[in-house]
Design an enzyme around this catalytic site. Structure first.
Site: not given
Ligand code: CA2
Length: 152
Positions: A15-16, A23, A28, A79, A82, A103, A105, A112
C-alpha cells in the site's frame, strides 16, 4: 539459444507505494514506482530473469497474487509497505507459497518509529534489505537471481 522460458521473479509492492516520487521524497526518494519497475525489468534482462511487478493497496489482492505465484515464479521480492508490520495474512501466504522470498524496504526501518522495527514478513524471508532507497529493490533482485541460480 534455447527456447526455455526465463525464470520469473515476482516483485510485489504494498500500500501507498504507488505514491512514490510524489510525496515525502526526503524519506522515500524521488524515484517513482514506474521508475523502480523499469529499473528492475532492465536489471532482470541483464541477469537473465523475467521480472513481473504488481502493486496493490489491498491486503487480499496481495494475498491472492502470492497464492497465484506458487509454481509460476522462481522467487518473490516484496515490499509489503505498512502491511509488513501488521499482516499475518500476507505472512501465511508467503509461507504457503514455497518460494524464496526476499524482503525489501526503501527506508531503514530500524532508524524509524518502533512500530516499524517488527516485520511479520521477515519470518518468511531469506533476508531483508532496507535503507538503500530504490537500490534496495535492485540489490534484492540480485540476491533473488543468485538464489535461483544456486537452486537450478
Ligand atoms: O521503507 C519502506 O519501503 C516501507 O515499506 C514503506 C512503507 C512504510 O509503511 C514501511 O514502514 C516502510 C510506506 C510506503 C509509503 O510510501 C509512500 C511513498 C510516497 C508518499 C507517501 C507514501
Amino acid at each position: 539459444m534455447g527456447m526455455d522460458a526465463l525464470p520469473r521473479v515476482l516483485v510485489l509492492h504494498g500500500p501507498n507505494l504507488n505514491m512514490l516520487g510524489q510525496r515525502e521524497p526526503q524519506i522515500y526518494g524521488y524515484t517513482t514506482l514506474a521508475g523502480i519497475n523499469a529499473m528492475l525489468v532492465a536489471l532482470g534482462q541483464e541477469l537473465g530473469v523475467e521480472v513481473e511487478t504488481f502493486q496493490s493497496n489491498h491486503e487480499g489482492e496481495l494475498v491472492s497474487k502470492i497464492q497465484a505465484a506458487r509454481g509460476q515464479a522462481a522467487a518473490l521480492l516484496i515490499n509489503g509497505g505498512a502491511y509488513t508490520h501488521t499482516s499475518v495474512a500476507i505472512l501465511d501466504a508467503l509461507l504457503a507459497a514455497d518460494l524464496p522470498v526476499i524482503e525489501v524496504h526503501l527506508s531503514n526501518l530500524y532508524k524509524r518509529e518502533e512500530f516499524r522495527h517488527h516485520s511479520y514478513i521477515a519470518r518468511a524471508a531469506i533476508g531483508q534489505i532496507c535503507g538503500f532507497g530504490a537500490d534496495s529493490y535492485l540489490l534484492g533482485l540480485r540476491a533473488a537471481v543468485n538464489i535461483i541460480h544456486r537452486k537450478q
